[in-house]
Scaffold this motif. Structure first.
Motif, PDB file in Angstrom:
ATOM      1  N   GLU A  21       0.815  -1.214   0.000  1.00 21.76           N
ATOM      2  CA  GLU A  21       0.000   0.000   0.000  1.00 21.76           C
ATOM      3  C   GLU A  21       0.849   1.263   0.000  1.00 21.76           C
ATOM      4  O   GLU A  21       0.330   2.370  -0.129  1.00 21.76           O
ATOM      5  CB  GLU A  21      -0.925  -0.004   1.214  1.00 21.76           C
ATOM      6  N   ARG A  23       2.421   2.912   2.303  1.00 27.85           N
ATOM      7  CA  ARG A  23       2.087   3.894   3.332  1.00 27.85           C
ATOM      8  C   ARG A  23       3.355   4.605   3.799  1.00 27.85           C
ATOM      9  O   ARG A  23       4.440   4.036   3.815  1.00 27.85           O
ATOM     10  CB  ARG A  23       1.366   3.215   4.494  1.00 27.85           C
ATOM     11  N   SER A  59      -0.265   4.871  -3.508  1.00 25.02           N
ATOM     12  CA  SER A  59       0.107   5.144  -2.114  1.00 25.02           C
ATOM     13  C   SER A  59      -1.146   5.499  -1.333  1.00 25.02           C
ATOM     14  O   SER A  59      -1.924   6.362  -1.754  1.00 25.02           O
ATOM     15  CB  SER A  59       1.123   6.287  -2.007  1.00 25.02           C
ATOM     16  N   ASP A  63       1.212   6.091   7.220  1.00 21.06           N
ATOM     17  CA  ASP A  63       1.136   4.773   7.857  1.00 21.06           C
ATOM     18  C   ASP A  63       0.570   4.930   9.275  1.00 21.06           C
ATOM     19  O   ASP A  63       1.295   5.235  10.219  1.00 21.06           O
ATOM     20  CB  ASP A  63       2.539   4.161   7.895  1.00 21.06           C
TER      21      ASP A  63
END
Length: 238
Positions: A21, A23, A59, A63
């Motif tokens: 992902e 992050r 993206s 996070d």
């Protein structure tokens, strides 16, 4: 952990985000700063394409698995350091001495979408992925510098709507507003379109950098001056 790879195709540098992902956390910011410096160091590079190798995501922003525990543990200096590092990333992209092209192959949410807006140009898949600012639903206000450079990438009326509703917007819709250069058919077409566009650039770095320095002078001032009190006081959520 390696979160990205850097390759060269003729005169085009290709930075591929490789951490799922993608992050953003302190390790991401540090590696991205290093990668951008490496792109500039190679004098043969005339353009940079930033993409991802994940099937779904370009993206997904900050996070939270790092941030929320860091906030609970009162790791203020670590959080401030990350925020300032990401500001350095944004400023580096805004002043980069060659065109920076985001090849958005999947979702770009929150700080991921903001990162794409710091680039000079954007391509996005038309068949997959959404562009979204969910901060209004997460009680996270934009920093002043983010607002300043997102407005260079997105027409004000569209940014106003996206920012205040948190609505997910497709590549096809973004193409209408010229937020992206093109909504490409699929993943293969996306990379081909972005690389072909990048290959058209053969500008001298000095003049390209000077154009961007003058063009984004006020944005850089806002990042340097107006972001600072929010970051120093950790006024990042409401």
């Amino acid at each position: 952990m390696t979160m990205m790879t850097l390759a060269t195709h003729n005169t085009v540098a290709v930075l591929t985000l490789t951490n799922g992902e993608n992050r953003q956390n302190p390790h991401f910011a540090h590696q991205l700063k290093q990668a951008l410096a490496a792109v500039v160091e190679n004098q043969n590079h005339k353009a940079l394409v930033i993409t991802s190798n994940d099937d779904k995501c370009w993206s997904l922003g900050i996070d939270t698995d790092w941030l929320l525990p860091a906030m609970q543990a009162k790791k203020a200096d670590e959080i401030r350091g990350f925020m300032y590092d990401m500001d350095d990333v944004f400023k580096t992209l805004l002043l980069f001495p060659m065109p920076v092209i985001a090849a958005i192959n999947g979702h770009a949410f929150g700080n991921g979408a903001i990162l794409a807006c710091a680039c000079d140009f954007r391509f996005m898949r038309g068949d997959r992925g959404f562009f979204c600012f969910p901060e209004v639903d997460l009680s996270i206000p934009f920093l002043p510098g983010m607002i300043a450079f997102v407005k260079k990438a997105i027409p004000y009326y569209r940014f106003n709507e996206m920012k205040l509703t948190g609505r997910r917007v497709s590549g096809a819709e973004l193409a209408i507003d010229h937020v992206i250069e093109k909504a490409s058919t699929d993943q293969d077409s996306l990379l081909a379109d972005a690389m072909a566009f990048a290959a058209t650039f053969d500008k001298k770095r000095a003049i390209f950098a000077e154009h961007k320095k003058r063009l984004h002078k006020e944005i850089i001032r806002v990042i340097n001056e107006e972001n600072k009190p929010f970051i120093d006081n950790l006024a990042l959520m409401v």
